[in-house]
Design a protein around this motif. Structure first.
Motif, PDB file in Angstrom:
ATOM      1  N   UNK B 188       0.838  -1.197   0.000  1.00  0.00           N
ATOM      2  CA  UNK B 188       0.000   0.000   0.000  1.00  0.00           C
ATOM      3  C   UNK B 188       0.871   1.245   0.000  1.00  0.00           C
ATOM      4  N   UNK B 192       1.053   3.931  -3.028  1.00  0.00           N
ATOM      5  CA  UNK B 192       0.776   5.356  -2.794  1.00  0.00           C
ATOM      6  C   UNK B 192       1.952   6.197  -3.275  1.00  0.00           C
ATOM      7  N   UNK B 201     -15.953   1.878  -6.419  1.00  0.00           N
ATOM      8  CA  UNK B 201     -16.813   0.773  -6.847  1.00  0.00           C
ATOM      9  C   UNK B 201     -16.443   0.373  -8.273  1.00  0.00           C
ATOM     10  N   UNK B 202     -16.524  -0.888  -8.528  1.00  0.00           N
ATOM     11  CA  UNK B 202     -16.142  -1.387  -9.843  1.00  0.00           C
ATOM     12  C   UNK B 202     -17.363  -1.479 -10.743  1.00  0.00           C
ATOM     13  N   UNK B 204     -18.815  -3.638 -14.203  1.00  0.00           N
ATOM     14  CA  UNK B 204     -18.526  -4.948 -14.779  1.00  0.00           C
ATOM     15  C   UNK B 204     -19.051  -5.033 -16.193  1.00  0.00           C
ATOM     16  N   UNK B 216     -22.478  -3.420 -16.255  1.00  0.00           N
ATOM     17  CA  UNK B 216     -23.145  -3.301 -14.954  1.00  0.00           C
ATOM     18  C   UNK B 216     -22.329  -2.378 -14.069  1.00  0.00           C
ATOM     19  N   UNK B 229      -7.358  12.276   5.182  1.00  0.00           N
ATOM     20  CA  UNK B 229      -8.285  11.176   5.385  1.00  0.00           C
ATOM     21  C   UNK B 229      -7.597   9.829   5.481  1.00  0.00           C
TER      22      UNK B 229
END
Lengths: 607, 243
Positions: B188, B192, B201-202, B204, B216, B229
């Protein structure tokens, strides 16, 4: 008296005539036939006996001593001799690794050594200390002090890397030795730290998997017997026998490190909101009951456990219990449907409060009587409606269902210190307790038990005991027990109703995950104040348990946040955490949403 | 045939010398019993030696040698039927061998029968001693060689083992680096540092049974989170050792 015949000696010398022609080393100078002369060896009897005694008595003494040494005490002396020159070293086995489901190590052991000394063999403590101080990173004064101590064993440094030990051995310092002292490393740090646990100084597991599977991880000690010289160093090409150590088995967990990392990170974030003192989450695979992630905040780094508050060195997900609150309403409703007392469409007239023995139970927001469907009761999380349904089912039946879902007993997960939670026998329930249990008060569960309840609902009513170890030493762990708790149709009905909770009009729209149909239930239970054992000032435990996709469940996620100073509801606080963890679980696993639209839920009865 | 052959051969050499032998054979009365067995050994051999030395050009040599080969056997069977006889037989054998025994030959001519016996015995021991000494030296040299070979090999083995250990340590060190570099926290951080952001969100792309592709979800670029954050990443593992 018999002296006269002595002269044979001169006569022998007068033999030259015999030697004519024969010369050489092998020729006798003695006259032939002169070897034995009568009377030549006559000795007095006294001298004979003195000689006899002089020879035989010491011989006897020597023989006796020899017999004592070789026959009677031989074993002891042989042992002493062997011990004197044979040094036995323990060969420490390498402790097995703990790896995640992809084989990435969460805990593993590397070789290292403990540098020790025998002060009686050290010639010059000051010089030895000076030579070792930079290599061992220990102050000279301390080393000198240890090397001058009485006794024959002092530890100079622990967990010294092999290359440093090589350098020390090259110095050839007398009386300085090294022995195996493997180091346990936790490369992932605090990720899955509570699950993996840690080992103590002696190398025994003291928490988590390290403790519960200590036997399998530990392996068997070996032994090396070496012949040593006066300095205590091994003699090259001397006796050197060794029994190899058997390394411990590798334990493979069902955890997914990446999901675990994201989960812990998200919980960390939740813990930083100022009101949450503890946040826990567990992710279960719906079809296998395997734990995919399990973490809580604050966690700890097993490699650094010595500097961690001992209070934090447990695994609250399995060992600390809380009152689940409304999330347990799903069980009550499932029991009502399974017993045929209701269907999701059954309409009840629900008042804002209901009498329960010595007290009155209210809904979160008091209201006039409303016609709610059973789905509506769950979506609005109505206490009164749930108690009405529970009374239809009956205390004994309800208890039966609660126990079938695994409450009140341990799940049997391979982690130490698991709590069974608290669930009283229904025969002991008072009237107020009978009203409290269906809405999740007066019952204590662990986060894992809560997740397991929803796993049963998501898995078409079949509960599979949660497990976290997938294999030990390459052999798969025994399959967990599975029991059917609900019929398939009831499980479908409950899942349908749980989806309404997340939908419009439900209590937790924040739990939605883009693209997926999510089902779940919020819970906001009063938290017992540990200081007085009462609810006053204890704050709340807000929970959210759910699964997705609702039409083909794959993952169950249970989140609970302890918030002693806040009264925010689970739908506001726990649901977003749930959604983030669930999204990661679904996306990382490549779960494709079915694309079917969410059904239209009928929450209220016909006007 | 042999007994007769010898009987015929020996008188031909020198009957008078031979005549003196019988008393010799009776003479060893004082000698211990075992000795007695050995006596018949040297006796025929001395006879032979005398023959080889004194008659260089004896044409009777060849025939007599065949007789000699068989000679000791009849002597044995004829003389004594007790076990000790055997002791004598090996003694005769080395005597039959080398011409080296020419040295002591003249001795047989003179001296008393006893001294002659001793002299011949000594003479016949010399090759045995030589043999034994040779064997001893060979054994000692062999042992020395073997020991050296073993020591050299064990030295080599030790060196190889040390080299092996070094490599194992190197491997351990490298593995440690790989493991600590592959932990989620480390990945990670690296991601970064490379300017990557966590995905949202993915969306499809689903290929239907009839081959149509439907989308989708809504593909949107991931937004960069505010630095504030970012949750605190757990500190890097305290992986001791190499790095």
């Amino acid at each position: 008296m018999a002296r006269p015949p002595r002269p044979p000696a001169p006569r022998r010398r007068s033999a030259p005539p015999l030697r004519d022609g024969s010369s050489g080393a092998f020729t006798s100078r003695r006259a032939p036939g002169s070897r034995r002369l009568a009377g030549a060896l006559q000795v007095s009897r006294r001298r004979y006996s003195i000689g006899f005694v002089l020879v035989v008595v010491p011989l006897l003494v020597i023989t006796g001593k020899l017999w004592l040494l070789q026959g009677v005490d031989s074993g002891q002396y042989a042992l002493a001799a062997t011990q004197d020159r044979i040094r036995v070293q323990d060969v420490a086995p390498l402790r097995g690794s703990v790896v995640d489901r992809d084989g990435d190590p969460l805990a593993y052991t590397v070789e290292a050594s403990r540098v020790t000394a025998d002060p009686t063999l050290v010639d010059d403590p000051a010089r030895t200390a000076l030579a070792l101080t930079t290599l061992l990173d220990v102050p000279t004064s301390e080393l000198t002090d240890r090397l001058s101590r009485d006794g024959r064993y002092v530890v100079l440094a622990s967990q010294v890397p092999p290359e440093t030990v090589d350098e020390i051995e090259e110095l050839g310092l007398p009386g300085v030795f090294s022995e195996d002292d493997p180091v346990r490393l936790y490369p992932a740090g605090s990720v899955a730290g509570q699950v993996v646990g840690f080992t103590g100084r002696e190398g025994h597991g003291l928490a988590g998997i390290e403790q519960s599977l200590d036997e399998q991880l530990a392996g068997t000690r070996g032994e090396r017997r070496v012949e040593v010289g006066s300095g205590g160093h091994p003699i090259p090409s001397g006796i050197d026998e060794s029994t190899p150590a058997v390394d411990g088995s590798t334990v493979e967990l069902t955890l997914d490190s990446d999901l675990q990392f994201v989960t812990e990170q998200r919980l960390q974030e939740a813990c930083q909101d100022g009101a949450t003192t503890r946040a826990s989450a567990v992710v279960l695979d719906v079809h296998t009951g395997q734990v995919a992630a399990m973490g809580s905040c604050p966690g700890y780094d097993p490699g650094n456990y010595a500097r961690t508050d001992p209070e934090l060195l447990g695994n609250p997900l399995v060992s600390s219990v809380f009152e689940p609150g409304s999330v347990l309403k799903a069980v009550t409703l499932a029991a009502a449907i399974e017993e045929g007392r209701a269907t999701p469409e059954t309409v009840l007239s629900v008042d804002g409060h209901i009498d329960a023995g010595d007290r009155v139970v209210r809904d979160a927001h008091d209201h006039q009587p409303i016609d709610w469907t059973v789905t509506g009761i769950l979506a609005k999380s109505s206490n009164v409606g749930t108690i009405m349904l529970a009374r239809e089912v009956g205390d004994a039946k309800l208890e039966e269902y609660l126990r079938a879902f695994g409450l009140g007993r341990t799940t049997g997960i391979e982690l130490p210190g698991e709590s069974a939670g608290i669930l009283q026998d229904s025969t002991e329930w008072t009237e107020s307790r009978s009203a409290n249990v269906p809405i999740g008060q007066g019952v204590s569960v662990t986060t894992l038990q809560m997740a397991s309840v929803y796993q049963a609902i998501a898995n078409d009513g079949v509960r599979i005991e949660p497990r976290i170890v997938s294999s030990i030493g390459g052999r798969p762990a025994p399959a967990p027990g599975s029991t059917r708790v609900l019929s398939e149709s009831t499980a479908d009905d409950v899942a349908y109703m749980l989806e309404a909770v997340v939908g419009p009009g439900g209590t937790a729209p924040l739990a939605q995950v883009d693209g997926f149909r999510v089902a779940g239930k919020t819970g906001t239970a009063q938290r017992a104040n540990p200081e007085c054992g009462c609810y006053a000032g204890g704050g709340y435990v807000t929970t959210f348990v759910g699964f997705a996709p609702a039409d083909d469940p794959q993952y169950v996620v249970a989140v609970d946040l302890e918030r002693p100073t806040s009264n925010e509801e689970g739908g506001q606080v726990a649901a977003p955490v749930f959604a983030d963890i669930l999204r990661q679980a679904l996306t990382a696993d490549g779960i494709v949403p079915s694309g079917t639209p969410r059904p239209d839920f009928v929450l209220t009865g016909p006007e | 045939m042999s007994a007769t052959a010898r009987a015929a051969g020996s008188p031909a050499e020198g009957p008078p010398g031979r005549r003196t032998l019988p008393p010799l054979e009776n003479d060893p009365v004082p000698l211990p019993g075992t000795r007695r067995g050995s006596v018949p050994g040297p006796t025929p051999s001395s006879r032979r030696v005398g023959r080889t030395g004194s008659t260089p050009g004896a044409p009777a040599h060849a025939p007599s040698s065949t007789a000699r080969a068989a000679g000791p056997a009849p002597a044995r069977s004829g003389r004594a039927h007790t076990a000790p006889v055997r002791v004598g037989t090996p003694r005769t054998r080395p005597a039959a061998r080398p011409a080296a025994s020419t040295g002591p030959v003249p001795r047989t001519a003179a001296g008393s029968p006893a001294s002659r016996l001793r002299a011949t015995v000594g003479a016949h021991r010399a090759p045995v001693v030589l043999l034994v000494v040779t064997l001893l030296v060979a054994t000692a040299l062999g042992l020395l060689f073997l020991n050296t070979a073993i020591a050299v090999n064990s030295l080599k083995a030790t060196q190889l083992r040390a080299a092996n250990e070094d490599r194992a340590q190197e491997v351990q060190r490298l593995e440690q680096q790989v493991v600590s570099g592959g932990t989620p926290a480390e990945l990670a951080r690296e991601a970064r540092a490379a300017g990557m952001v966590p995905a949202g969100a993915a969306a499809y792309l689903v290929v239907g049974e009839d081959g149509t592709v439907t989308l989708r979800g809504e593909p949107v670029p991931a937004e960069e989170p505010e630095p504030a954050e970012l949750p605190a990443i757990p500190p890097p593992p305290v992986a001791g050792g190499g790095d």
